[in-house]
Enzyme design. Structure first.
Site, PDB file in Angstrom:
ATOM      1  N   HIS A 268      14.847  49.917 -22.209  1.00 44.95           N
ATOM      2  CA  HIS A 268      13.574  50.615 -22.373  1.00 44.95           C
ATOM      3  C   HIS A 268      12.402  49.649 -22.240  1.00 44.95           C
ATOM      4  CE1 HIS A 268      10.189  52.586 -24.430  1.00 44.95           C
ATOM      5  NE2 HIS A 268      10.780  53.717 -24.162  1.00 44.95           N
ATOM      6  N   CYS A 269      12.559  48.463 -22.843  1.00 46.97           N
ATOM      7  CA  CYS A 269      11.424  47.545 -22.980  1.00 46.97           C
ATOM      8  C   CYS A 269      10.819  47.103 -21.652  1.00 46.97           C
ATOM      9  CB  CYS A 269      11.860  46.314 -23.772  1.00 46.97           C
ATOM     10  SG  CYS A 269      12.322  46.683 -25.473  1.00 46.97           S
ATOM     11  N   ILE A 270      11.649  46.722 -20.686  1.00 43.56           N
ATOM     12  CA  ILE A 270      11.122  46.116 -19.461  1.00 43.56           C
ATOM     13  C   ILE A 270      10.711  47.154 -18.410  1.00 43.56           C
ATOM     14  CG2 ILE A 270      11.529  44.368 -17.690  1.00 43.56           C
ATOM     15  CD1 ILE A 270      11.449  43.334 -20.579  1.00 43.56           C
ATOM     16  N   ASP A 273       7.991  50.112 -20.964  1.00 40.03           N
ATOM     17  CA  ASP A 273       6.847  49.766 -21.820  1.00 40.03           C
ATOM     18  C   ASP A 273       5.639  49.191 -21.089  1.00 40.03           C
ATOM     19  OD1 ASP A 273       8.389  50.694 -23.844  1.00 40.03           O
ATOM     20  OD2 ASP A 273       8.854  48.756 -24.722  1.00 40.03           O
TER      21      ASP A 273
END
Length: 430
Positions: A268-270, A273
């Site tokens: 999800h983060c890379i 976001d």
């Protein structure tokens, strides 16, 4: 009930904690609070998750069923949001995906809609879902301000989650915890609450600074992964091995931090976001060029892998119906997390081109269903006979469980996206 009463409930661990969203963030958090002696009420709209927890079974590979039992010692899990009335602290950990490259906050909006009629004075809400700066104040604060004297008889904050899937789900309390509050009073009670479970609390000066810091952490990684992936493309054109180059660069003890190239980005983060800040920055007239450039490069890595497939096909004169084996489907090693996985994007391409493939992943045991893939194939057992069937073996995710000697000895050609092998007449980089 008043502020001092809430303070005392936290101090004596008599406070009831509601955790909304029992996924990769909410479930480990629920277990931690339970271990620290709090009663936890877990909320999720996925009734299958609730059923699993009731049976004391874990649905996340890295979290044992034994850990699930901690939640049920004092608390329970439910899909009934009226139980928010019983909570003193409400922690929101719902997904924040993208829709047409824009923030999609439908899960957060749904949560707010479902809990607003069950909120009462002297509760606290903390958002842990990652979003753009201003989300907590604008989406939650504006609603609470109509019903309560926010900062005096109701408390609001944001705290960024720092879970690294596969590595720290069972030790998140050791990671410094950034917290923030709508007001000084909000920050005071929220900081005191998290201190009961986390070793190191880092207060932010505002909600927006805390929200921004979470995005900055992830964008830092995205930009640097994009940079090293671009260096991989450059090195390949020069006939050089980027992994050997990195070994040399890593010997510098200052001014350099190594990031590893790979087959793309996942989780999800890379992939997700950075777009939240890019979208928000546009509202202020700023075009965040680094964010979009790194995203573009990280997506182009898939084309690089495809070019290597075509290179082998042409130079090895492969038969028309050649076979490909994909090693690893999860987006990073030693986990079962398929979110935004580069391997799934490769499968989409292979399906589109009607290229025969199978996969092997020790962590993927269930049927794969995403928005674009319905994969009924099962993970292939790796042995001498099976490996020899494939014209090309592509190492996408380098799980430690793989037998790399077995793979090397029995594969016809290997496309190595993770730098596990030295380049020779059998191995090429991608």
């Amino acid at each position: 009930m008043n502020y001092n009463s809430l303070y005392k409930l936290v101090s004596t661990r008599q406070a009831t904690i509601g955790v909304i969203g029992l996924g990769y963030v909410g479930l480990p958090l629920s277990i931690l609070f339970s271990k620290k002696g709090f009663k936890v009420i877990g909320f999720d709209i996925d009734k299958k998750k609730i059923e699993q927890i009731d049976k004391r079974k874990s649905y996340i590979d890295r979290i044992s069923s034994k850990e699930i039992a901690y939640i049920l010692k004092k608390g329970f899990c439910t899909s009934d949001f009226s139980n928010v009335l019983k909570c003193d602290f409400i922690i929101i950990c719902v997904p924040t995906p993208l829709k047409k490259n824009k923030p999609n906050l439908e899960y957060l909006k749904f949560t707010i809609k479902n809990i607003k009629n069950f909120l009462k004075p002297y509760q606290a809400i903390v958002l842990e879902s990652t979003s753009y700066p201003g989300t907590t104040r604008e989406m939650i604060g504006s609603l609470l301000d109509k019903k309560f004297n926010l900062g005096k008889n109701f408390y609001l904050g944001f705290s960024s989650e720092r879970i690294n899937p596969g590595f720290n789900e069972n030790s998140i309390n050791k990671i410094p915890k950034v917290v923030s509050g709508y007001s000084e009073k909000c920050l005071e009670i929220i900081k005191f609450f998290y201190k009961k479970s986390f070793k190191n609390i880092v207060p932010a000066k505002s909600l927006e600074m805390a929200e921004f810091s979470k995005l900055l952490e992830n964008i830092y990684r995205s930009v640097n992964i994009g940079f090293v992936n671009e260096m991989k493309l450059v090195a390949d054109k020069m006939g050089l091995d980027i992994f050997e180059i990195l070994k040399l660069a890593k010997t510098k003890p200052f001014g350099f931090q190594a990031f590893e190239p790979g087959p793309g980005i996942g989780g999800h983060c890379i992939p997700i976001d950075p777009n939240y800040l890019h979208w928000r920055a546009k509202k202020f007239g700023i075009d965040t060029k680094f964010i979009k450039l790194s995203e573009k490069i990280n997506l182009e890595v898939l084309k690089f892998i495809i070019s290597k497939i075509n290179f082998i096909k042409k130079n090895k004169n492969l038969r028309k119906n050649f076979n490909i084996l994909i090693l690893g489907l999860s987006y990073k090693k030693n986990v079962d997390d398929l979110r935004e996985s580069a391997s799934l994007k490769l499968i989409e391409y292979l399906n589109k081109k009607k290229i025969n493939f199978q996969f092997s992943d020790p962590y993927v045991t269930k049927k794969i269903q995403t928005r674009s893939i319905d994969l009924s194939k099962k993970s292939l057992k790796l042995n001498k006979k099976n490996l020899k069937k494939f014209d090309i073996t592509i190492l996408m995710t380098d799980h430690d469980a793989f037998n790399y000697d077995l793979i090397y000895k029995n594969s016809n050609m290997i496309i190595d996206c993770r730098g596990r092998y030295s380049i020779d007449n059998k191995v090429i980089r991608a």
